[in-house]
Design a protein around this motif. Structure first.
Motif, PDB file in Angstrom:
ATOM      1  N   PRO A 227       1.031  -1.253  -0.027  1.00  0.00           N
ATOM      2  CA  PRO A 227       0.195   0.871   0.012  1.00  0.00           C
ATOM      3  C   PRO A 227       1.097   1.153  -0.381  1.00  0.00           C
ATOM      4  CG  PRO A 227      -0.700  -1.543   1.232  1.00  0.00           C
ATOM      5  CD  PRO A 227       0.521  -2.125   1.207  1.00  0.00           C
ATOM      6  N   THR A 228      -0.103   2.575  -0.664  1.00  0.00           N
ATOM      7  CA  THR A 228       0.786   3.187  -0.664  1.00  0.00           C
ATOM      8  C   THR A 228       0.355   4.543  -0.211  1.00  0.00           C
ATOM      9  OG1 THR A 228       0.264   4.178  -2.757  1.00  0.00           O
ATOM     10  CG2 THR A 228       1.963   3.027  -3.030  1.00  0.00           C
ATOM     11  N   GLU A 230      -0.767   6.915  -1.183  1.00  0.00           N
ATOM     12  CA  GLU A 230      -2.082   7.556  -2.363  1.00  0.00           C
ATOM     13  C   GLU A 230      -3.659   6.139  -2.298  1.00  0.00           C
ATOM     14  OE1 GLU A 230      -3.797   8.228  -7.472  1.00  0.00           O
ATOM     15  OE2 GLU A 230      -1.066   7.904  -6.211  1.00  0.00           O
ATOM     16  N   ASP A 231      -2.884   4.814  -1.551  1.00  0.00           N
ATOM     17  CA  ASP A 231      -4.268   4.356  -1.776  1.00  0.00           C
ATOM     18  C   ASP A 231      -4.814   4.291  -1.038  1.00  0.00           C
ATOM     19  OD1 ASP A 231      -3.028   2.529  -3.313  1.00  0.00           O
ATOM     20  OD2 ASP A 231      -1.461   1.614  -2.437  1.00  0.00           O
ATOM     21  N   VAL A 234      -7.466   7.372  -0.943  1.00  0.00           N
ATOM     22  CA  VAL A 234      -8.021   6.650  -1.541  1.00  0.00           C
ATOM     23  C   VAL A 234      -9.516   5.869  -1.245  1.00  0.00           C
ATOM     24  CG1 VAL A 234      -8.884   5.747  -3.433  1.00  0.00           C
ATOM     25  CG2 VAL A 234      -6.572   7.119  -3.963  1.00  0.00           C
ATOM     26  N   ALA A 235      -8.528   5.243   0.252  1.00  0.00           N
ATOM     27  CA  ALA A 235      -9.406   4.251   0.814  1.00  0.00           C
ATOM     28  C   ALA A 235     -10.220   4.903   1.941  1.00  0.00           C
ATOM     29  CB  ALA A 235      -8.548   2.863   1.654  1.00  0.00           C
ATOM     30  N   ARG A 268      -7.692   2.472 -10.048  1.00  0.00           N
ATOM     31  CA  ARG A 268      -7.615   3.135  -9.109  1.00  0.00           C
ATOM     32  C   ARG A 268      -7.920   2.844  -7.336  1.00  0.00           C
ATOM     33  NH1 ARG A 268      -3.278   4.597  -6.016  1.00  0.00           N
ATOM     34  NH2 ARG A 268      -3.876   2.292  -5.565  1.00  0.00           N
ATOM     35  N   ILE A 271      -7.404  -0.515  -6.460  1.00  0.00           N
ATOM     36  CA  ILE A 271      -6.410  -1.132  -5.849  1.00  0.00           C
ATOM     37  C   ILE A 271      -6.358  -0.730  -4.691  1.00  0.00           C
ATOM     38  CG2 ILE A 271      -4.143  -0.915  -6.250  1.00  0.00           C
ATOM     39  CD1 ILE A 271      -4.286  -0.575  -9.832  1.00  0.00           C
ATOM     40  N   ALA A 272      -6.598   0.483  -4.610  1.00  0.00           N
ATOM     41  CA  ALA A 272      -6.718   0.947  -2.940  1.00  0.00           C
ATOM     42  C   ALA A 272      -7.320   0.318  -1.697  1.00  0.00           C
ATOM     43  CB  ALA A 272      -7.450   2.515  -3.297  1.00  0.00           C
ATOM     44  N   ASN A 274      -7.696  -2.958  -2.418  1.00  0.00           N
ATOM     45  CA  ASN A 274      -7.561  -4.890  -2.611  1.00  0.00           C
ATOM     46  C   ASN A 274      -6.341  -4.702  -1.693  1.00  0.00           C
ATOM     47  OD1 ASN A 274      -7.303  -4.906  -6.064  1.00  0.00           O
ATOM     48  ND2 ASN A 274      -9.538  -5.405  -4.446  1.00  0.00           N
ATOM     49  N   ARG A 275      -5.784  -3.138  -1.447  1.00  0.00           N
ATOM     50  CA  ARG A 275      -4.462  -3.292  -0.899  1.00  0.00           C
ATOM     51  C   ARG A 275      -4.686  -2.488   0.430  1.00  0.00           C
ATOM     52  NH1 ARG A 275      -0.431   0.239  -4.857  1.00  0.00           N
ATOM     53  NH2 ARG A 275      -0.532  -1.756  -6.654  1.00  0.00           N
ATOM     54  N   ILE A 276      -5.706  -1.790   0.972  1.00  0.00           N
ATOM     55  CA  ILE A 276      -5.868  -1.151   2.101  1.00  0.00           C
ATOM     56  C   ILE A 276      -6.613  -2.384   3.094  1.00  0.00           C
ATOM     57  CG2 ILE A 276      -6.819   0.509   3.418  1.00  0.00           C
ATOM     58  CD1 ILE A 276      -3.928   1.220   2.283  1.00  0.00           C
TER      59      ILE A 276
END
Length: 356
Positions: A227-228, A230-231, A234-235, A268, A271-272, A274-276
């Motif tokens: 996760p970044t 930015e992620d 967004v989350a 976008r 992905i956020a 999924n990762r967070i």
């Protein structure tokens, strides 16, 4: 006794499905029109198969070959429409008419390679559908989240069916070379049954249908990167949107609509999430819906069905399955435990990111 080939019965069933879909209010949605056309072409193909194998009318075979090419291309166009943020123009779709044009031209000028051409068309579009499935259920951004998993599984089934049809064509060719085609009729009949199964999935997608009750759970795609910031941003923005505007209550909600509300690309957002959160977008939204259902089951005496609709679900089987996944119990048992003093299970069982 009048002989009615089985493919005619299949065609009748498909026409009934198409009529039922046309009676729905949202059948004009751009992503649903290709599926309606696909069902109609499958029904017509089933009629032609019945004429060919039921009454041994060989003159119908050229039309069968052209329709087969159309079916493969239209299957791709139909599922591709579920991955787009808006309808595609004719300029983007006309190349998919070329396979049918090619088959028609070969039938007129050079019939020998028609079988090989059809096999390659089915293999090509089958592989293309498998490539389309690489992003998982979240890749079908125009599919309603309540049925995204069904749409994805139907995509995989359709891809497998196209590839299986190509393999069957190869086997039929070999059978004709070795035995004169003694097994060809049985293979075609089996192919027609497979086609019916594929159409069932396509019809469910076009009608916004729901999966049958099942035990398997959706596995979200695992992005390769950590996760970044930015992620996280967004989350957090999506969490705030869910809590303030309660958009999860919309039964027609899909990833595309969520992305538009956030002014972000759908990929976008996916992905956020999924990762967070480590879940797919459909699971993420459904967990908000289950939280809402838990609150209503605790605080009101509304029937479970009413609670289900108010929370954004339209399928009882999907509601029960998701409720069990999130809380570990059924809606009825959850309410019964509340009555005997176990209402705190709502906060104990719902994931932390939902209750924030």
């Amino acid at each position: 006794m009048i002989f009615v080939p089985l493919p005619f019965v299949v065609a009748l069933l498909l026409f009934i499905v198409q009529i039922r879909l046309l009676r729905q209010e949202d059948w004009r949605a751009p992503e649903k029109r290709p599926f309606l056309l696909l069902i109609g072409i499958y029904a017509l193909q089933s009629v032609l198969i019945g004429i060919r194998w039921g009454y041994d009318v060989l003159a119908i075979m050229p039309a069968q070959a052209i329709l087969a090419a159309m079916i493969a291309a239209l299957a791709w166009v139909s599922f591709r429409s579920l991955t787009l943020e808006g309808p595609r123009s004719f300029a983007h779709l006309w190349p998919h008419a070329l396979p049918a044009v090619l088959i028609a031209a070969l039938l007129v000028f050079w019939r020998e390679p028609v079988g090989v051409a059809l096999t390659l068309i089915f293999l090509g579009y089958g592989a293309a559908l498998l490539w389309l499935a690489r992003h998982g259920p979240d890749g079908l951004i125009a599919s309603r989240l309540d049925g995204a998993l069904l749409s994805y599984r139907s995509l995989l089934i359709t891809a497998a069916a196209l590839i299986a049809a190509a393999v069957a064509d190869i086997y039929i060719s070999l059978d004709f070379d070795r035995t004169g085609g003694t097994h060809g009729g049985a293979i075609v009949a089996l192919g027609n049954v497979i086609t019916l199964l594929v159409l069932g999935g396509a019809a469910s997608i076009a009608s916004g249908g729901q999966p049958a009750e099942e035990q398997s759970l959706e596995t979200p795609p695992t992005p390769p990167l950590m996760p970044t910031e930015e992620d996280g941003a967004v989350a957090a923005s999506l969490d705030a949107l869910m809590q303030s505007r309660e958009i999860y209550r919309d039964p027609e909600l899909n990833l595309n609509r969520i992305a538009r509300k956030m002014s972000l690309p759908a990929r976008r957002v996916s992905i956020a999430v999924n990762r967070i959160h480590g879940v797919s977008v459909s699971q993420y939204v459904n967990e908000f819906r289950i939280r809402s259902a838990c609150d209503q089951l605790i605080k009101t005496d509304e029937p479970v069905t009413r609670v289900m609709f108010d929370s954004g679900f339209i399928s009882k089987s999907n509601f029960n399955r998701e409720f069990l996944r999130v809380t570990g119990t059924s809606p009825t048992d959850f309410r019964r435990r509340r009555i005997i003093g176990m209402a705190d299970i709502a906060d104990a069982k719902v994931p932390a990111f939902v209750s924030r």
